[in-house]
Design a protein around this motif. Sequence first.
Motif, PDB file in Angstrom:
ATOM      1  N   LEU A  92      57.741  34.072  38.955  1.00  0.00           N
ATOM      2  CA  LEU A  92      57.138  34.924  39.984  1.00  0.00           C
ATOM      3  C   LEU A  92      57.899  36.236  40.133  1.00  0.00           C
ATOM      4  CD1 LEU A  92      56.224  32.351  42.781  1.00  0.00           C
ATOM      5  CD2 LEU A  92      54.647  33.733  41.423  1.00  0.00           C
ATOM      6  N   VAL A 110      49.889  35.315  36.078  1.00  0.00           N
ATOM      7  CA  VAL A 110      49.863  36.382  37.086  1.00  0.00           C
ATOM      8  C   VAL A 110      49.256  37.650  36.504  1.00  0.00           C
ATOM      9  CG1 VAL A 110      51.296  37.871  38.536  1.00  0.00           C
ATOM     10  CG2 VAL A 110      51.787  35.425  38.394  1.00  0.00           C
ATOM     11  N   THR A 131      51.441  35.612  47.872  1.00  0.00           N
ATOM     12  CA  THR A 131      51.849  34.883  46.669  1.00  0.00           C
ATOM     13  C   THR A 131      51.334  33.453  46.695  1.00  0.00           C
ATOM     14  OG1 THR A 131      53.840  36.242  46.439  1.00  0.00           O
ATOM     15  CG2 THR A 131      53.821  34.107  45.325  1.00  0.00           C
TER      16      THR A 131
END
Length: 292
Positions: A113, A175, A197
């Motif tokens: 992330l 992502v 997120t």
Amino acid sequence: MASTETTPDQDAGSVEAGLDALETRATGRTPFSQTFKNKILPPIIAIAVVLVAWTLLYPVVDNPSKLPSPGDVWAEVEDQWLKGTLLDYIWGSVSRGLLGFLLALVIGTPLGLVVARVKFVRAAIGPILSGLQSLPSVAWVAPAVIWLGLNNSVMFTVILLGAVPSIANGLVSGVDQVPPLFLRAGRTLGATGLRGTWHIVMPAALPGYVAGLKQGWAFSWRSLMAAEIIAQSPDMGMGLGQLLETGRTNSSMATVFLAILLILFVGIAIDLLIFSPLERWVLRSRGLLVKS
């Protein structure tokens, strides 16, 4: 003469009726005969073909030190079972592999992330993650033994170094494939920061993330087998890698083949029991896979 033209309302109604029909078919229960024919019978046939080819090839080779017969391998299974060591070998490797993979999941997910969302971090360590993913995990066994000694820490270190880059890169790829419209809509609704997120980025990135998890498990399992073969000690317990190395040391091809088959079986079983259902659920929840 009657008019054949349809109104927009009629077109919409026919489309809706067609979608309802598709949805009804998709949610129907599949007969067991069809499930057996499409999913169970093909692997059974494949296994039978392999066994037949193995049985026919064995007399041609006629050298148990190079190719054991299926009967010799089965006798080795019975011997290990009667000794009570067969399940110990399997559980020793499975427990290490799953625990190491969970640790890699805990580390690789936030790392992925951060790399995906922070440009500076991505530019700094993104290429390093890609390089580590292509580096054979067996290369880490020697330095891990020097750093940590002959203990289970070596196993987990090698697993982490093999699986974390795959999990992180899979999440980064997922992502990157999130449509920007989703992110703008989330910000409009107040889903920013960690909330965005959790509620926007992670659900939208699930297909790539799950692909990274599958690859991460494959790297975990291969890394573990390499570590178990090279790094051996009585304090490290049993594992399928140790069984394979024992067969090589004793020049017992039946033991070697047994270890190889068990390694293959465990890898396939974990994929079928955990990752394949997870992947189907993700695809089906997005309408990309019709339930059959």
